[in-house]
Design an enzyme around this catalytic site. Sequence first.
Site, PDB file in Angstrom:
ATOM      1  N   GLU A  29       5.388  93.827  23.035  1.00  0.00           N
ATOM      2  CA  GLU A  29       4.816  93.424  21.744  1.00  0.00           C
ATOM      3  C   GLU A  29       4.493  94.618  20.846  1.00  0.00           C
ATOM      4  O   GLU A  29       4.761  94.581  19.643  1.00  0.00           O
ATOM      5  CB  GLU A  29       3.550  92.573  21.942  1.00  0.00           C
ATOM      6  CG  GLU A  29       3.811  91.129  22.331  1.00  0.00           C
ATOM      7  CD  GLU A  29       3.975  90.946  23.834  1.00  0.00           C
ATOM      8  OE1 GLU A  29       3.828  91.950  24.568  1.00  0.00           O
ATOM      9  OE2 GLU A  29       4.244  89.819  24.283  1.00  0.00           O
ATOM     10  N   HIS A  34      -4.649  83.243  27.396  1.00  0.00           N
ATOM     11  CA  HIS A  34      -3.610  82.646  26.539  1.00  0.00           C
ATOM     12  C   HIS A  34      -4.190  81.708  25.493  1.00  0.00           C
ATOM     13  O   HIS A  34      -3.468  80.949  24.872  1.00  0.00           O
ATOM     14  CB  HIS A  34      -2.595  81.878  27.387  1.00  0.00           C
ATOM     15  CG  HIS A  34      -1.672  82.748  28.168  1.00  0.00           C
ATOM     16  ND1 HIS A  34      -2.116  83.644  29.115  1.00  0.00           N
ATOM     17  CD2 HIS A  34      -0.316  82.878  28.149  1.00  0.00           C
ATOM     18  CE1 HIS A  34      -1.082  84.269  29.639  1.00  0.00           C
ATOM     19  NE2 HIS A  34       0.026  83.826  29.071  1.00  0.00           N
TER      20      HIS A  34
END
Lengths: 324, 360
Positions: free
Chosen positions: A60, A129
């Site tokens: 990322e 998450h």
Amino acid sequence: MPLIDYKTALNQAFAEELTRDETVFLMGEEVAEYDGAYKVTKGLWERFGSRRIIDTPISEAAFLGLGVGAAMMGLRPIIELMFWSFAYVGFDQIINNAGCIRYMSGGLINVPMVIRGPANGGTSVGATHSHTPENFLANTPGLKVVAPATPYDAKGLMISSIRDNDTVCFMENTLLYGHRGEVPEGSYTIPLGVADLKREGTDVSFIAYGRALLTALEAAQTLQAEHGISVEVVDLRSLRPLDEEAILNSVSKTHRVLLIDENKPFCGISAQIAAIIAEKAFDQLDAPVLRVTALDAPAIYSAPLEKLQLPNTQRIIAKALTLF
Amino acid sequence: MTAQKNLASSIEDPINNVFTSEQKIAALRDMLRIRRFEQQSFKLYQQEKIGGFLHLYVGQESVAVAAVGLMSGADEMITAYRDHGHALAVGMSMEECMAELFGKATGCSKGKGGSMHFFAPDKHYWGGHGIVAGQVPLGLGLAFALKYKKIPGCALCFLGDGAVNQGVFSESLNLASLWDLPLVFIIENNGYSMGTSLERSSSIEGSLAERAVGFKMEREKINGNNFYELRAKLHNVMERARHQCKPSLLEITTYRYYGHSIADANHKKYRSAEEIHEYQKNHDPIMLWEEQLLKEGVITPSTMESLDQAAKEEVAAAILFAEASPWPEPASIFSDIYSEVDVGSDAAKRGTYFFSDTRL
């Protein structure tokens, strides 16, 4: 008007802009050959090819930074995060680079990029998450943050975000991807910074965004039916820029306000809105500004408890009734 | 091998055969300009005219000057926070750079960036970045954009030896190689990541450039004080990037005379005075280049003197300019944040962008 779901509305926005503007490309984990982890990018790779729709390794920080560099050079990257929770490993790129380069260069450089993906709890995936970092992002002058609740708003705001010359953080929600609504075919835009009155009312204002907006609308119906309370529901849609005028107008009309979001309460989005109301509409209030937010703990895994943790209609109704 | 022999070793390389006397003198001039600018900045910092951090490029001048000398109009460049040398090498004026250090409105970033954040996109210079290795994936983006737009240029991404231990550096090596990006990673190894020596910070096999091996990437170690070697080897990897879209990782050995930043009061504790002195005496890139050009008959001792004098005068004028320049207006705090707000576009007409008082 065609009835399509939220993810298809986004998909249409990408296709429109990829067709219209050669500088637009879409990049992220599993966005191309896999059709997207949540199928938001379905069919785009087949249609636009590997130059425009690009699968990344799980890196990322690197591909967020790549997006910033490419945007500085005049491209318009759409960077997908499989979850906004994963932004935390690339935060330097979002905050320091996308957020600050224009300022630190004295306005010489723009970063016209969209960073997008789901930012929500409620799916039993545990704390890592389930983050909702819209408050962290909106705390950074230089970044823009939008969080649409409906398919119509998602498409119009996405097209505006891609055309925007600053970095827009686009907060989606896996639980909304399947929600259907009326969406026009073809291209249209919704300006950032403009809220939408999703329900008119006279007794109390609910201010919400994202999935909490739908919960707020449901609670509003029950309050009308069972308690005869007329609720006005303001959908912020855009968090920065923020439509303060819409908030203040509604508060001046109903004199009672309940802020509803799935963000955590401490320095959350609702905390900022409460401060604005206290500062600019204090005299209009007949009751304290109250909030219904996610319960202030890490997102819990266990499904029944997680349902309690996020704002639900019961909590909203109970809290709203204390305003009278 | 003596330094002189070293310098001569790459002299016959094709790229050095087309290196004209004027260009050789210009390289010397640019190195001198950087050195004098940095030395005066040091003094101004001590006089509290300059605040914050100040990372000086003294000792490393040859690296940026050689690299910039090889850039075509299609190449791009980005670096970290030790960025004054690169800025002057690409042609930013001493005035705008000095004024930025002073925090003045006439600075290259209008006083909003400071020492670590110089930018000149019109000169293909994308900063000037404060977070160690934070600029590295931006370099990927520059190279990606060149390839996407089918521009036959390359991106030069400078970083320090301390940056190689940030995760995003490894991520970026992988992506550059995986996607065949026209990128040259240039590690300027000055031996210390702040106060921690290379030996104490990095596990390496021979050279930092060997970190490329696992990523199937070309690599090279270069003596940063040898101007001809720098040009020859840089040129090769830049050509490979431009024409074959192949990235490379370079380690260029160099040395900084001052601390990590001026605020680095310990810099004479983690290394010896002898070490600094030895470098200055035997490896100084300006001294070596000057000796080489004297030997070639390209310059005379008086050339050196006049170049140095001109550099000093240029810095003096830049300081006067910075001193005389106005402070930024308080209202400028709120400009250059959102482009839409600055241009007053339709998108900016609705909504609140700033949540504090903006009337100053």
